[in-house]
Design an enzyme around this catalytic site. Structure first.
Site, PDB file in Angstrom:
ATOM      1  N   GLU A   1     -24.334 -13.043 -18.033  1.00  0.00           N
ATOM      2  CA  GLU A   1     -25.010 -14.267 -18.071  1.00  0.00           C
ATOM      3  C   GLU A   1     -26.306 -13.778 -17.311  1.00  0.00           C
ATOM      4  O   GLU A   1     -26.747 -12.878 -16.832  1.00  0.00           O
ATOM      5  CB  GLU A   1     -24.347 -14.840 -16.738  1.00  0.00           C
ATOM      6  CG  GLU A   1     -24.584 -16.192 -16.500  1.00  0.00           C
ATOM      7  CD  GLU A   1     -24.176 -17.312 -17.257  1.00  0.00           C
ATOM      8  OE1 GLU A   1     -24.477 -18.422 -17.358  1.00  0.00           O
ATOM      9  OE2 GLU A   1     -22.919 -16.759 -17.838  1.00  0.00           O
TER      10      GLU A   1
ATOM     11  N   LYS B   1     -20.839 -19.359 -11.018  1.00  0.00           N
ATOM     12  CA  LYS B   1     -19.966 -19.190 -12.491  1.00  0.00           C
ATOM     13  C   LYS B   1     -18.578 -18.721 -12.027  1.00  0.00           C
ATOM     14  O   LYS B   1     -17.571 -19.248 -12.812  1.00  0.00           O
ATOM     15  CB  LYS B   1     -20.540 -18.111 -13.367  1.00  0.00           C
ATOM     16  CG  LYS B   1     -20.108 -18.181 -14.769  1.00  0.00           C
ATOM     17  CD  LYS B   1     -20.980 -19.066 -15.615  1.00  0.00           C
ATOM     18  CE  LYS B   1     -20.713 -18.916 -16.954  1.00  0.00           C
ATOM     19  NZ  LYS B   1     -21.735 -19.776 -17.705  1.00  0.00           N
TER      20      LYS B   1
ATOM     21  N   TYR C   1       0.853  -1.092  -0.257  1.00  0.00           N
ATOM     22  CA  TYR C   1      -0.023  -0.021  -0.015  1.00  0.00           C
ATOM     23  C   TYR C   1       0.905   1.072  -0.010  1.00  0.00           C
ATOM     24  O   TYR C   1       1.654   1.365  -0.960  1.00  0.00           O
ATOM     25  CB  TYR C   1      -0.680   0.102   1.249  1.00  0.00           C
ATOM     26  CG  TYR C   1      -2.152   0.896   1.087  1.00  0.00           C
ATOM     27  CD1 TYR C   1      -2.971   0.806  -0.005  1.00  0.00           C
ATOM     28  CD2 TYR C   1      -2.366   1.902   1.985  1.00  0.00           C
ATOM     29  CE1 TYR C   1      -3.969   1.719  -0.375  1.00  0.00           C
ATOM     30  CE2 TYR C   1      -3.398   2.692   1.817  1.00  0.00           C
ATOM     31  CZ  TYR C   1      -4.129   2.778   0.877  1.00  0.00           C
ATOM     32  OH  TYR C   1      -5.182   3.768   0.574  1.00  0.00           O
TER      33      TYR C   1
END
Length: 760
Positions: A140, A98, A43
């Site tokens: 989808e 998925k 970071y």
């Protein structure tokens, strides 16, 4: 033949998603974040440097971030599976699923995004403005015709692959099957007469892809609920249907089917009738792909036409048209060359690669993964099986090459051989191995009878029901029937089919007691002691059932420690002749699997015992698809430091040196050296292993048990087992407090061992 018992119950599905951490996904760091320096690099201030580089050159995002391996799985939930418009939030389990498939099959990181709008412009803008985050977009479960508009507009707006899987995934897999079906029947794509029933997204995508592959425009008749889509029709038309309207006098599906060579069904159950099938040409090709129930079943077709080639969307029939054969690998290839789009040539390449793979000789390990079916190119094998490990190489390579050839690859691959090796290394074979084990169990000619010894416990009852519902075999519960039925009633479960044996009331009690007495009479046991054990000890009773052929295998350990359960079982079951009994755990960690032995039985194994354990572990690992590399672990590395307690480990290696074994092994060595091949080569170039060890032979029970339990509870990996090996009859012992899934896996492993023994 269809097997409805393989379907899951509603409660099993809910439990699967709710147990442990809810859902199916988590975010995991890929870099160490253990020190302040690590945090400074990850970071502030270290992160500023890659930010500046990406600002100067956006393509650097692929080098410094996860963009190049991340796909967004996006839906608004307007066409969820076969359930209709459920809305964005209700589609989330499907989108998570998925994403899981992306990771499981192609090591692609999928992030699900559920966009809560039915407005096309709002949806497009949402995805468009998020597009720079991802390497690709998988659309989808979006209803037609909006899905066509959304995909087209996003393809125009974004410079990354946009792919609506409901359209193109189905089309690609079906096209692959058609290539082979046409070949087997002596036809050519250019000469077939074809009917597609269903003019939604998948049906239209099939028509477009097949025309691109050489089927003439007027050779495909597209039908919807109103009949044939013909030139001049006005009712129920749109621009996508109109593009495939044909000159035809046929008006109904029945008319269109006369003398047709091919039928593609993407519609509903029962749409194709027996009379329609009778009217088709010789050697008809029928792809009935409606889910969950096809337009016509293979059994119904076989009654009419024995010359047909049949495919469905179902896993319990041959030739499954399964989208998982396509989308993970298509995106894998597209991402690897940083493709700007997935074009028609890439789709065709994927279909041709799948078709070609089905024609290749199927390796033995793939046959084993599919319950010993002889998967050979022919009428019942025109599409590769979903768990074929060769898919990860064949399809991405073809897609990547097509992207390069057509100029949409921004990072062309220069060394295809190296790329193939990288693809092969992406996936650990463990999942395929376990899938193969359970497919073999499900496909057994006669159901395997598995005794669940602790039959009155709620997790055991749930596991027995799950085992049966998955089609794995016949569960047998040991317990008092009234208690079992009452527990089931309290849980709201039904299972009248369950076989329940009360040990005290069994008709086999006398025989089991005599059997046990013959075994234990010279070990201080009286006949009444054996009678008491059979009547009161469910583990002993279950083991007697297995030993006497009244069941094939057993599972226990939920309520008693391993040592107590093991002692109970071995009162009735001996070691397999010439074998050691031991426990082997399989740990799946960061994309690879490692086996650890012995985690259960031998407190301080002798060199000879360790050598035997290594041989049996290598045999088991090889049976699961691994080439064994065995490391004998210690606190020292090849004599450094030289301590007396390490000599036993060195002697085990010497014992193996004197035996004729066919696997790599070496030791003694520390765990970090065994698992880090670069370190091994750097410090100990003489080591005989040619890669990191995947079987670790532990120096003592305490170290093996501590390591496996520690990883199981605080590690990021998955632990299977310990698998109990070496008994003359199959038995598995789960750990105290095991979950329902643990019990089902143990029962599956026991059933697999029983089936394998019968076959040999």
């Amino acid at each position: 033949m269809s097997n409805d018992s393989s379907r899951t119950t509603d409660q099993e599905a809910l439990d699967f998603h709710a147990n442990g951490r809810p859902g199916k996904l988590e975010i995991k760091a890929t870099k160490a974040l253990t020190t302040q320096r690590d945090l400074s690099l990850a970071y502030s201030p270290g992160v500023a440097i890659p930010c500046l580089r990406i600002s100067e050159d956006p393509a650097k995002a692929y080098d410094y971030t996860a963009k190049g391996n991340t796909v967004a799985v996006v839906s608004n939930g307007t066409a969820v599976l076969g359930l209709g418009d459920l809305g964005a939030l209700a589609s989330k389990p499907v989108m998570e699923g998925k994403a899981v498939l992306f990771k499981r099959f192609a090591d692609v990181d999928g992030i699900d995004l559920e966009v809560d709008t039915r407005d096309v412009d709002e949806f497009v803008n949402c995805v468009r403005f998020l597009g720079s985050t991802f390497g690709g977009i998988n659309l989808e479960d979006i209803k037609a015709p909006e899905c066509f508009i959304i995909e087209q507009r996003l393809r125009e707006l974004l410079d990354i692959p946009v792919f609506h899987d409901d359209q193109h995934g189905t089309a690609i897999i079906a096209a692959a099957g058609l290539i082979n079906a046409v070949h087997l029947t002596g036809r050519e794509l250019a000469s077939i007469k074809m009917v597609i029933n269903g003019a939604g997204s998948a049906g239209i995508a099939c028509a477009e892809l097949l025309k691109a592959m050489g089927v003439p425009n007027n050779s495909i008749t597209l039908c919807d609920t109103r009949g044939v889509i013909y030139q001049g029709r006005e009712d129920g038309m749109n621009q996508w249907k109109s593009a495939h309207a044909v000159k035809s006098d046929a008006r109904s599906l029945e008319d269109a089917m006369k003398d047709a060579d091919v039928f593609f069904g993407l519609s509903v159950k029962g749409a194709l009738t027996a009379d329609m099938v009778k009217s088709m040409a010789d050697q008809p090709i029928i792809f009935a792909m409606a889910n969950p129930d096809p337009e016509i079943t293979p059994e119904e077709v076989r009654e009419i036409r024995d010359d047909a080639i049949i495919a469905t969307g179902r896993s319990d029939y041959p030739n499954q048209v399964n989208n998982v054969l396509g989308f993970p690998y298509i995106f894998r290839g597209a991402l690897d060359v940083r493709a700007s789009t997935i074009n028609m040539e890439m789709k065709v390449a994927a279909a041709e690669a799948l078709a070609s793979l089905a024609r290749e000789d199927v390796p033995d390990e793939v046959d084993k993964a599919y319950a010993g079916r002889r998967l050979r190119y022919g009428k019942d094998y025109i599409i590769p099986a979903p768990f074929d490990p060769r898919l990860i190489v064949a399809v991405p390579k073809a897609v990547a090459q097509a992207a390069i050839t057509t100029g949409v690859a921004r990072k062309p691959i220069t060394d295809i051989t190296l790329y193939e090796q990288e693809l092969s290394a992406r996936l650990d074979p463990a999942a395929s191995s376990l899938q193969g084990i359970f497919e073999k169990v499900r496909a057994a000619q006669s159901p395997t009878r598995i005794v669940f010894a602790e039959g009155e416990e709620e997790p055991t009852i749930r596991a027995a029901l799950a085992f049966h519902n998955a089609g794995y075999g016949t569960p047998i519960l040991v317990g008092r029937e009234d208690r079992v039925r009452e527990t089931m009633k309290t849980m709201g479960l039904t299972g009248d089919f369950l076989e329940i044996h009360n040990a005290r009331l069994s008709e086999h009690n006398t025989h089991y007691a005599e059997f046990l007495y013959q075994r234990l009479q010279r070990n201080g046991a009286l006949l009444r002691d054996c009678q008491r054990m059979v009547n009161q000890n469910r583990n002993v009773f279950a083991a007697c059932m297995v030993a006497n052929g009244h069941a094939d295998a057993m599972v226990s350990g939920l309520t008693r420690s391993f040592g107590v359960t093991y002692e109970d079982i071995t009162r009735a079951i001996d070691p397999k002749p010439g074998h050691r009994v031991f426990g082997m755990s399989m740990m799946m960690l960061d994309g690879r699997s490692v086996f650890i032995a012995d985690t259960s039985v031998h407190e301080l194994p002798t060199p000879e015992q360790m050598a035997d354990i290594a041989i049996q572990s290598a045999e088991q690992a090889r049976a699961m698809g691994y080439e064994p590399r065995v490391a004998f672990l210690s606190f020292s590395n090849f004599g450094n430091p030289m301590r007396a307690k390490a000599l036993r480990i060195r002697e085990a290696v010497n014992v193996l040196d004197g035996m004729d074994v066919d696997f790599e092994y070496d030791g003694e060595m520390q765990a970090n050296v065994a698992l880090d091949y670069d370190l091994m080569r750097q410090l100990y170039p003489f080591c005989r292993l040619t890669g990191p060890a995947n079987i670790l032979i532990m120096p003592a029970l305490h170290s093996a048990n501590i390591v496996s339990k520690l990883i199981q509870k605080v590690g990021s990996g998955t632990v299977i087992g310990p698998m109990l090996l070496g008994l003359s009859h199959p038995a598995q012992i789960v750990t105290l407090g095991a979950t329902v899934n643990d019990l089902v896996v143990a029962a599956g492993l026991a059933a697999h061992e029983a089936i394998t023994r019968k076959q040999t």
